[in-house]
Design a protein around this motif. Structure first.
Motif, PDB file in Angstrom:
ATOM      1  N   GLN A   1      49.662  42.919  73.549  1.00  0.00           N
ATOM      2  CA  GLN A   1      48.441  43.658  73.835  1.00  0.00           C
ATOM      3  C   GLN A   1      47.742  42.931  74.986  1.00  0.00           C
ATOM      4  O   GLN A   1      47.352  41.769  74.845  1.00  0.00           O
ATOM      5  CB  GLN A   1      47.556  43.671  72.581  1.00  0.00           C
ATOM      6  N   LEU A   2      47.627  43.612  76.098  1.00  0.00           N
ATOM      7  CA  LEU A   2      47.144  42.966  77.326  1.00  0.00           C
ATOM      8  C   LEU A   2      46.385  44.015  78.122  1.00  0.00           C
ATOM      9  O   LEU A   2      46.754  45.188  78.086  1.00  0.00           O
ATOM     10  CB  LEU A   2      48.370  42.511  78.123  1.00  0.00           C
ATOM     11  N   LYS A   3      45.347  43.577  78.860  1.00  0.00           N
ATOM     12  CA  LYS A   3      44.514  44.595  79.504  1.00  0.00           C
ATOM     13  C   LYS A   3      44.140  44.235  80.935  1.00  0.00           C
ATOM     14  O   LYS A   3      44.047  43.061  81.286  1.00  0.00           O
ATOM     15  CB  LYS A   3      43.211  44.738  78.730  1.00  0.00           C
ATOM     16  N   GLY A   4      43.841  45.271  81.695  1.00  0.00           N
ATOM     17  CA  GLY A   4      43.194  45.133  82.999  1.00  0.00           C
ATOM     18  C   GLY A   4      43.839  44.111  83.911  1.00  0.00           C
ATOM     19  O   GLY A   4      45.073  43.993  83.967  1.00  0.00           O
ATOM     20  N   PRO A   5      43.015  43.356  84.644  1.00  0.00           N
ATOM     21  CA  PRO A   5      43.542  42.384  85.603  1.00  0.00           C
ATOM     22  C   PRO A   5      44.441  41.307  84.973  1.00  0.00           C
ATOM     23  O   PRO A   5      45.234  40.693  85.688  1.00  0.00           O
ATOM     24  CB  PRO A   5      42.281  41.758  86.200  1.00  0.00           C
ATOM     25  N   ALA A   6      44.338  41.080  83.669  1.00  0.00           N
ATOM     26  CA  ALA A   6      45.223  40.084  83.035  1.00  0.00           C
ATOM     27  C   ALA A   6      46.679  40.527  83.153  1.00  0.00           C
ATOM     28  O   ALA A   6      47.594  39.693  83.229  1.00  0.00           O
ATOM     29  CB  ALA A   6      44.846  39.885  81.568  1.00  0.00           C
ATOM     30  N   ILE A   7      46.900  41.832  83.195  1.00  0.00           N
ATOM     31  CA  ILE A   7      48.277  42.331  83.367  1.00  0.00           C
ATOM     32  C   ILE A   7      48.797  41.845  84.721  1.00  0.00           C
ATOM     33  O   ILE A   7      49.914  41.333  84.834  1.00  0.00           O
ATOM     34  CB  ILE A   7      48.304  43.882  83.305  1.00  0.00           C
ATOM     35  N   GLN A   8      47.953  41.982  85.730  1.00  0.00           N
ATOM     36  CA  GLN A   8      48.357  41.568  87.086  1.00  0.00           C
ATOM     37  C   GLN A   8      48.559  40.042  87.133  1.00  0.00           C
ATOM     38  O   GLN A   8      49.477  39.549  87.780  1.00  0.00           O
ATOM     39  CB  GLN A   8      47.281  41.955  88.119  1.00  0.00           C
ATOM     40  N   GLU A   9      47.698  39.329  86.417  1.00  0.00           N
ATOM     41  CA  GLU A   9      47.815  37.863  86.449  1.00  0.00           C
ATOM     42  C   GLU A   9      49.165  37.423  85.862  1.00  0.00           C
ATOM     43  O   GLU A   9      49.838  36.548  86.404  1.00  0.00           O
ATOM     44  CB  GLU A   9      46.643  37.219  85.704  1.00  0.00           C
ATOM     45  N   TRP A  10      49.574  38.056  84.773  1.00  0.00           N
ATOM     46  CA  TRP A  10      50.868  37.694  84.182  1.00  0.00           C
ATOM     47  C   TRP A  10      52.032  38.177  85.045  1.00  0.00           C
ATOM     48  O   TRP A  10      53.058  37.509  85.148  1.00  0.00           O
ATOM     49  CB  TRP A  10      50.989  38.262  82.759  1.00  0.00           C
ATOM     50  N   TYR A  11      51.841  39.298  85.694  1.00  0.00           N
ATOM     51  CA  TYR A  11      52.876  39.795  86.602  1.00  0.00           C
ATOM     52  C   TYR A  11      53.107  38.779  87.726  1.00  0.00           C
ATOM     53  O   TYR A  11      54.244  38.470  88.086  1.00  0.00           O
ATOM     54  CB  TYR A  11      52.446  41.153  87.178  1.00  0.00           C
ATOM     55  N   GLU A  12      52.007  38.254  88.231  1.00  0.00           N
ATOM     56  CA  GLU A  12      52.128  37.281  89.324  1.00  0.00           C
ATOM     57  C   GLU A  12      52.838  36.013  88.868  1.00  0.00           C
ATOM     58  O   GLU A  12      53.400  35.286  89.683  1.00  0.00           O
ATOM     59  CB  GLU A  12      50.730  36.945  89.877  1.00  0.00           C
ATOM     60  N   GLU A  13      52.817  35.735  87.573  1.00  0.00           N
ATOM     61  CA  GLU A  13      53.563  34.575  87.055  1.00  0.00           C
ATOM     62  C   GLU A  13      55.049  34.895  86.928  1.00  0.00           C
ATOM     63  O   GLU A  13      55.843  34.046  86.526  1.00  0.00           O
ATOM     64  CB  GLU A  13      53.011  34.159  85.686  1.00  0.00           C
ATOM     65  N   GLY A  14      55.407  36.135  87.161  1.00  0.00           N
ATOM     66  CA  GLY A  14      56.824  36.517  87.154  1.00  0.00           C
ATOM     67  C   GLY A  14      57.433  36.641  85.769  1.00  0.00           C
ATOM     68  O   GLY A  14      58.651  36.493  85.609  1.00  0.00           O
ATOM     69  N   VAL A  15      56.614  36.943  84.760  1.00  0.00           N
ATOM     70  CA  VAL A  15      57.153  36.964  83.391  1.00  0.00           C
ATOM     71  C   VAL A  15      57.156  38.354  82.750  1.00  0.00           C
ATOM     72  O   VAL A  15      57.524  38.504  81.587  1.00  0.00           O
ATOM     73  CB  VAL A  15      56.382  35.979  82.474  1.00  0.00           C
TER      74      VAL A  15
END
Ligand code: BGC
Length: 414
Positions: free
Chosen positions: A86-100
């Protein structure tokens, strides 16, 4: 499993359900542990099982999801991410940028998500040009909930201005009723704060302050007025507010110990789970002022090894955006569907108000992302703001000092 492999497995599964080579399974991290939330997530568990999936539950208690996000970081750092989170908003982008994050474009495209999701919601689910999360709902944050009997027996109407709210609260307090049910946890302070801020600053002021982080707005007289109203709110909560969970605050409204709660419509999920009816036992209204603060729950899939898990992610993403799930889940959760093509006939008056106001705000340019629920800002910035809000709420800090501290905290977080 690497992204390319995930896509390959997905493509096979999408072409033919009978060609499944693996047994879908998913470990799902979420923070839906209150009565109404647990009932809602059970809908997904049941649908997943009915479609051959094996669900491993990873609930992390704590409203607003702060504890869940800490647990997630620990799991990812140890190289053992849960499959679905369960993940929302800009946190999705932050994890995407970590490549995971896994790419779920194959299922999104096969299911035509772009055609059934509003562009504003789809935008949060896309990482560059791929789909990286599946939306569950639209929660509205800027609500006031009230105990219908308490208002009636005290001759009070649902307030439509902050002055009316304050007058009602003063009257209730004099009658020995706690005006505002609240739990002193940082995210709940932030929830009340942003609702007050929307009302006092108006939609444009809110956008400038909490989306654009405009310094002039953060230090404006309007922001001083927001903190003034927060000081009043502090006076309207009971002595035992510290650390109280949000659903226990909702229970205070249910049992008449308190009159109002300012909380997102997951509170409605609690009222409904307890068998209470809107318009009869409890009342809902948007907070005084214009606009609509949205909070879209969604699930992101993390890269995990194994075909079974990849199949599980695929199935889960498909079910989440499925029409049936979007209806049944949201009837329980208090929110409205993210999909535009789900009939609202079975939904209650609060849900209809939410859908109507959302459409009108969208037209009028006052549909805004919730900062308190991680839709507007990245974690560093929203965390900096919430620290100040909480420090002010729990001390006798002046509004002028709070505003100064707010601008400094935001600048330091950049
Ligand atoms: C989530 C809701 C949840 C609430 C309380 C919010 O941030 O979006 O789904 O019910 O927190 O836990």
């Amino acid at each position: 499993m690497k992204r390319s492999m995930f896509a390959a497995v997905s493509a096979v599964a999408l072409t033919s359900a009978t060609s499944l080579v693996a047994e879908p399974q998913a470990e799902v991290l979420h923070w839906w542990t209150s009565g109404g939330e647990a009932k809602s997530v059970a809908v997904l568990q049941e649908e997943f099982a009915a479609n051959g999936g094996t669900w491993t539950d990873m609930p992390v208690a704590g409203g607003g999801g702060d504890a869940a996000m800490t647990a997630l970081r620990a799991r990812v750092l140890s190289g053992n991410a849960p499959a679905a989170v369960q993940l929302k908003g800009p946190a999705i982008q932050e994890w995407y940028e970590e490549g995971v994050l896994a790419d779920i474009s194959a299922v999104a495209e096969a299911e035509g998500w772009a055609k059934v999701l509003p562009a504003s919601i789809a935008g949060h689910m896309m990482c560059e040009d791929t789909w990286c999360a599946a939306p569950v709902n639209v929660h509205r944050v800027d609500w006031i909930w009230a105990n219908a009997d308490v208002l009636e027996s005290n001759g009070i109407a649902m307030p439509t201005t902050w002055d009316e709210f304050n007058a009602a609260a003063d009257k209730l307090q004099a009658a020995g009723i706690t005006p505002l049910a609240h739990g002193g946890q940082a995210w709940q302070d932030a929830t009340v704060f942003e609702a007050v801020a929307l009302g006092v600053l108006g939609p444009d002021g809110f956008r400038k302050a909490f989306v654009e982080l405009d310094e002039a707005t953060l230090t404006s007289d309007g922001m001083v007025a927001v903190f003034d109203q927060m000081r009043k709110m502090r006076g309207y909560v009971d002595d035992n507010f510290s650390g109280r969970d949000w659903n226990l605050a909702t229970a205070m409204v249910m049992n008449g110990e308190a009159a109002f709660q300012i909380m997102g419509d997951w509170a409605k999920g609690e009222f409904l789970a307890a068998g209470k009816a809107p318009g009869k036992d409890f009342l809902c209204a948007s907070v005084p002022g214009e606009g609509f603060l949205y909070n879209v729950d969604s699930f992101a899939m993390f890269e995990v090894d194994g075909d079974d898990k990849a199949e599980g992610q695929l199935l889960l993403a498909k079910l989440i955006v499925g029409q049936n799930f979007q209806k049944v889940f949201n009837l329980n959760k208090g929110s409205i569907p993210a999909r535009v093509d789900v009939a609202l006939d079975d939904f209650d008056s609060c849900a209809h108000l939410s859908a109507d106001d959302m459409a009108a705000s969208n037209e009028g340019g006052s549909l805004l992302p919730s900062y308190a629920h991680g839709m507007a800002l990245r974690g560093a910035q929203s965390g900096a703001i919430t620290d100040v809000v909480t420090a002010h709420f729990n001390s006798d800090m002046s509004s002028a000092d709070a505003v100064k501290m707010l601008a400094e905290a935001v600048a330091n977080s950049m």
